[in-house]
Design a protein around this motif. Structure first.
Motif, PDB file in Angstrom:
ATOM      1  N   VAL A  97       1.675  -0.508   1.344  1.00 10.98           N
ATOM      2  CA  VAL A  97       2.167   0.817   1.724  1.00 10.98           C
ATOM      3  C   VAL A  97       1.153   1.457   2.677  1.00 10.98           C
ATOM      4  CG1 VAL A  97       2.792   3.108   0.887  1.00 10.98           C
ATOM      5  CG2 VAL A  97       3.374   1.088  -0.451  1.00 10.98           C
ATOM      6  N   THR A  98       1.624   1.779   3.872  1.00 14.27           N
ATOM      7  CA  THR A  98       0.718   2.334   4.888  1.00 14.27           C
ATOM      8  C   THR A  98       1.015   3.796   5.217  1.00 14.27           C
ATOM      9  OG1 THR A  98       2.184   1.391   6.570  1.00 14.27           O
ATOM     10  CG2 THR A  98       0.242   0.112   5.938  1.00 14.27           C
ATOM     11  N   TRP A  99       2.134   4.312   4.721  1.00 10.25           N
ATOM     12  CA  TRP A  99       2.439   5.746   4.927  1.00 10.25           C
ATOM     13  C   TRP A  99       3.434   6.204   3.873  1.00 10.25           C
ATOM     14  CZ3 TRP A  99       6.945   8.520   5.967  1.00 10.25           C
ATOM     15  CH2 TRP A  99       6.745   9.879   6.297  1.00 10.25           C
ATOM     16  N   ALA A 107      14.738  14.044   3.312  1.00  9.83           N
ATOM     17  CA  ALA A 107      15.050  12.949   4.238  1.00  9.83           C
ATOM     18  C   ALA A 107      16.552  12.795   4.318  1.00  9.83           C
ATOM     19  CB  ALA A 107      14.405  11.647   3.760  1.00  9.83           C
ATOM     20  N   GLU A 108      17.035  12.569   5.526  1.00  7.22           N
ATOM     21  CA  GLU A 108      18.455  12.335   5.727  1.00  7.22           C
ATOM     22  C   GLU A 108      18.660  11.031   6.488  1.00  7.22           C
ATOM     23  OE1 GLU A 108      19.706  15.787   7.738  1.00  7.22           O
ATOM     24  OE2 GLU A 108      18.747  15.285   9.633  1.00  7.22           O
ATOM     25  N   ARG A 109      19.908  10.737   6.789  1.00 10.54           N
ATOM     26  CA  ARG A 109      20.238   9.454   7.396  1.00 10.54           C
ATOM     27  C   ARG A 109      19.397   9.196   8.653  1.00 10.54           C
ATOM     28  NH1 ARG A 109      26.109   7.878   7.418  1.00 10.54           N
ATOM     29  NH2 ARG A 109      26.430  10.048   7.983  1.00 10.54           N
ATOM     30  N   GLY A 110      18.773   8.029   8.666  1.00 14.58           N
ATOM     31  CA  GLY A 110      17.976   7.630   9.812  1.00 14.58           C
ATOM     32  C   GLY A 110      16.518   7.999   9.716  1.00 14.58           C
ATOM     33  N   ASP A 111      16.139   8.802   8.731  1.00 13.24           N
ATOM     34  CA  ASP A 111      14.737   9.206   8.590  1.00 13.24           C
ATOM     35  C   ASP A 111      13.919   8.091   7.959  1.00 13.24           C
ATOM     36  OD1 ASP A 111      15.251  11.630   9.718  1.00 13.24           O
ATOM     37  OD2 ASP A 111      15.251  12.761   7.836  1.00 13.24           O
ATOM     38  N   VAL A 112      12.616   8.128   8.246  1.00 11.16           N
ATOM     39  CA  VAL A 112      11.698   7.147   7.669  1.00 11.16           C
ATOM     40  C   VAL A 112      11.289   7.620   6.273  1.00 11.16           C
ATOM     41  CG1 VAL A 112       9.467   5.996   7.918  1.00 11.16           C
ATOM     42  CG2 VAL A 112      10.848   6.506   9.950  1.00 11.16           C
ATOM     43  N   LEU A 113      11.515   6.754   5.287  1.00 11.21           N
ATOM     44  CA  LEU A 113      11.146   7.089   3.910  1.00 11.21           C
ATOM     45  C   LEU A 113       9.690   6.763   3.631  1.00 11.21           C
ATOM     46  CD1 LEU A 113      14.291   5.723   2.044  1.00 11.21           C
ATOM     47  CD2 LEU A 113      13.652   8.125   2.316  1.00 11.21           C
ATOM     48  N   LEU A 114       9.228   5.659   4.133  1.00  7.06           N
ATOM     49  CA  LEU A 114       7.836   5.225   3.990  1.00  7.06           C
ATOM     50  C   LEU A 114       7.605   4.110   4.999  1.00  7.06           C
ATOM     51  CD1 LEU A 114       7.318   2.920   0.884  1.00  7.06           C
ATOM     52  CD2 LEU A 114       9.565   3.501   1.777  1.00  7.06           C
ATOM     53  N   ARG A 115       6.356   3.680   5.120  1.00  6.31           N
ATOM     54  CA  ARG A 115       6.040   2.561   5.996  1.00  6.31           C
ATOM     55  C   ARG A 115       5.331   1.500   5.172  1.00  6.31           C
ATOM     56  NH1 ARG A 115       6.762   4.028  11.489  1.00  6.31           N
ATOM     57  NH2 ARG A 115       5.745   2.080  12.151  1.00  6.31           N
ATOM     58  N   VAL A 116       5.757   0.266   5.377  1.00 15.12           N
ATOM     59  CA  VAL A 116       5.174  -0.882   4.675  1.00 15.12           C
ATOM     60  C   VAL A 116       4.666  -1.862   5.739  1.00 15.12           C
ATOM     61  CG1 VAL A 116       5.594  -2.787   3.082  1.00 15.12           C
ATOM     62  CG2 VAL A 116       6.752  -0.589   2.743  1.00 15.12           C
ATOM     63  N   PRO A 247       5.191   9.888  -5.641  1.00 13.78           N
ATOM     64  CA  PRO A 247       4.972   8.459  -5.388  1.00 13.78           C
ATOM     65  C   PRO A 247       4.356   7.779  -6.605  1.00 13.78           C
ATOM     66  CG  PRO A 247       3.283   9.760  -4.295  1.00 13.78           C
ATOM     67  CD  PRO A 247       4.264  10.743  -4.866  1.00 13.78           C
ATOM     68  N   GLY A 248       4.704   6.518  -6.764  1.00 14.68           N
ATOM     69  CA  GLY A 248       4.147   5.731  -7.860  1.00 14.68           C
ATOM     70  C   GLY A 248       3.039   4.811  -7.422  1.00 14.68           C
ATOM     71  N   VAL A 249       2.623   4.950  -6.169  1.00 14.84           N
ATOM     72  CA  VAL A 249       1.570   4.091  -5.640  1.00 14.84           C
ATOM     73  C   VAL A 249       0.791   4.891  -4.598  1.00 14.84           C
ATOM     74  CG1 VAL A 249       3.044   3.158  -3.817  1.00 14.84           C
ATOM     75  CG2 VAL A 249       1.105   1.824  -4.626  1.00 14.84           C
ATOM     76  N   ARG A 250      -0.449   4.541  -4.432  1.00 14.97           N
ATOM     77  CA  ARG A 250      -1.272   5.181  -3.407  1.00 14.97           C
ATOM     78  C   ARG A 250      -1.218   4.374  -2.119  1.00 14.97           C
ATOM     79  NH1 ARG A 250      -6.831   6.900  -6.649  1.00 14.97           N
ATOM     80  NH2 ARG A 250      -5.840   8.356  -8.123  1.00 14.97           N
ATOM     81  N   LEU A 251      -1.628   5.023  -1.041  1.00 14.81           N
ATOM     82  CA  LEU A 251      -1.719   4.309   0.229  1.00 14.81           C
ATOM     83  C   LEU A 251      -2.640   3.109   0.061  1.00 14.81           C
ATOM     84  CD1 LEU A 251      -2.004   7.158   2.908  1.00 14.81           C
ATOM     85  CD2 LEU A 251      -0.017   5.769   2.316  1.00 14.81           C
ATOM     86  N   GLY A 252      -2.220   1.998   0.582  1.00 12.24           N
ATOM     87  CA  GLY A 252      -3.005   0.780   0.449  1.00 12.24           C
ATOM     88  C   GLY A 252      -2.566  -0.080  -0.714  1.00 12.24           C
ATOM     89  N   GLY A 253      -1.723   0.478  -1.576  1.00  9.69           N
ATOM     90  CA  GLY A 253      -1.231  -0.297  -2.708  1.00  9.69           C
ATOM     91  C   GLY A 253      -0.053  -1.166  -2.306  1.00  9.69           C
TER      92      GLY A 253
END
Length: 409
Positions: A97-99, A107-116, A247-253
């Protein structure tokens, strides 16, 4: 906790005085501020009649008319305002997870939920989960060539099995090609792609080269490699707009099952209604939600839970409860309040178009029951019905609409 305005049945039993005979009647003036239980005796006075003691003070108090109204009994229960229970997002991407978005973001259609691995995972709308890659020629390969195309017949050399051309070797063997990907997941994805403004393809159950071309344009806009294929971990479907939870994880997890949770984007109220007093909780029932600042918002029962919860505490005493969800269409009326305790008010009983007087006009007769003092100082026996909003339903042979009665001081 439930606060109920009880109905009190106190049908009058006092006998009317004989005609022509005026006698001194002793009454207890009561001030029924809310309920009969709260009715308090003001004084025992000698009222009315020709034999009133000389020098007795004149009767005081304002006169009010008997009015025909609809009385409504309302009951209040405690509720909790919020966005509902957080649900884990079905993220199928694998990696680091990077973001992550902030809690409470929408968030709506087309939005970024997170970055992996620094690749976006996008939100699309739909009920069918993403379960495979979507791209041109992603379907199971099929052999091309039929009996008609090859000119062969079953049972002959180089013929077919099961009505399909059998594979053969050599230069004359029929070519194989992956067919277009088809399915309801394709229709769901193409519907979203079209809603995002991409065109040039037919929204149907077939992923064609035209669909792939539209996907490439979408990927270019996202700054991603233009592959024309949507990976299983590239998108997440939900029923609509979401509000990001914790979130259930931190960045980098590493991405896991509880990497990110969400709720609906509209505020609602949940009431834990006692099973013994939940008859009001019917889908579609109109209620009033009272906010901590004193303002009110109209609401409606949207759903009633099917699983009861045992009462709290080790004793196990009390009734089990079921969750009742109340929705409010006017979200703006809630202001900036996002969570907290509220009061939900619903209609219990109702008496339509009945004769009513202020509760304070009731007097308790010495012989029992209740009465009303008229403008000339006489008393009439009444039967009481529903109490609501500071008024009481009254009836009796001598009571009529417009009759002036006294509210004693």
């Amino acid at each position: 906790m439930t606060e109920t305005v009880p109905q009190i049945d106190t049908a009058g039993t006092a006998a009317a005085p004989a005609p022509g005979v005026r006698r001194r009647r002793t009454v207890l003036l009561v001030s029924a501020l809310v309920l009969v239980a709260a009715v308090s005796v003001v004084a025992a006075l000698g009222l009315g009649g020709d034999d009133e003691e000389p020098g007795a003070p004149a009767r005081t108090g304002s006169l009010v008319p008997v009015t025909r109204l609809t009385l409504t009994e309302r009951t209040s229960v405690d509720g909790e305002l919020g966005y509902g229970t957080e649900i884990p997002l079905p993220v199928k991407a694998t990696g680091t997870v990077t973001w992550l978005p902030g809690t409470g973001a929408s968030a709506e259609r087309g939005d970024v939920l997170l970055r992996v691995d620094d690749r976006p995972v996008l939100l699309l709308y739909g009920s069918l989960p993403m379960y495979r890659d979507l791209g041109p020629g992603s379907g199971a390969p099929q052999e091309t060539g039929t009996e008609q195309e090859t000119g062969t017949e079953q049972g002959t050399g180089g013929g077919t099995e099961g009505g399909k051309a059998a594979p053969s070797e050599g230069p004359s063997a029929p070519a194989t090609a992956a067919p277009a990907l088809t399915g309801m997941d394709v229709l769901q994805f193409e519907t979203n792609l079209s809603a995002l403004g991409y065109s040039g393809f037919t929204v149907d159950e077939t992923f064609t080269d035209a669909t792939a071309a539209a996907v490439k344009r979408w990927q270019k806009a996202l700054g991603e490699p233009r592959t024309g294929t949507v990976g299983i971990g590239d998108v997440v479907y939900s029923a609509g707009r979401v509000r990001i939870g914790h979130p259930g994880v931190r960045l980098g997890g590493a991405v896991g099952e509880n990497t990110l949770s969400y709720t609906g984007s509209t505020r609602k109220v949940v009431v834990n209604a006692s099973m013994s007093d939940a008859s009001w909780a019917v889908r579609g029932t109109a209620v009033t939600v009272r906010l901590p600042d004193g303002t009110s918002v109209g609401g409606e029962v949207a759903s009633v839970g099917k699983e009861a919860t045992a009462p709290e505490g080790d004793s196990g005493e009390g009734a089990a409860s079921v969750p009742v969800t109340v929705t409010m269409k006017d979200q703006k009326a809630l202001g900036r309040l996002e969570s907290g305790p509220v009061t939900v008010e619903y209609v219990g009983r109702e008496a339509r178009r009945v004769l009513t007087v202020p509760v304070a006009a009731l007097v308790a007769l010495a012989e029992g029951g209740h009465g009303l003092e008229t403008a000339d100082g006489a008393f009439v026996t009444v039967r009481t019905g529903l109490f609501a909003d500071g008024r009481v339903q009254v009836s009796g042979s001598a009571v009529r609409e417009g009759l002036k009665v006294r509210i004693p001081q």
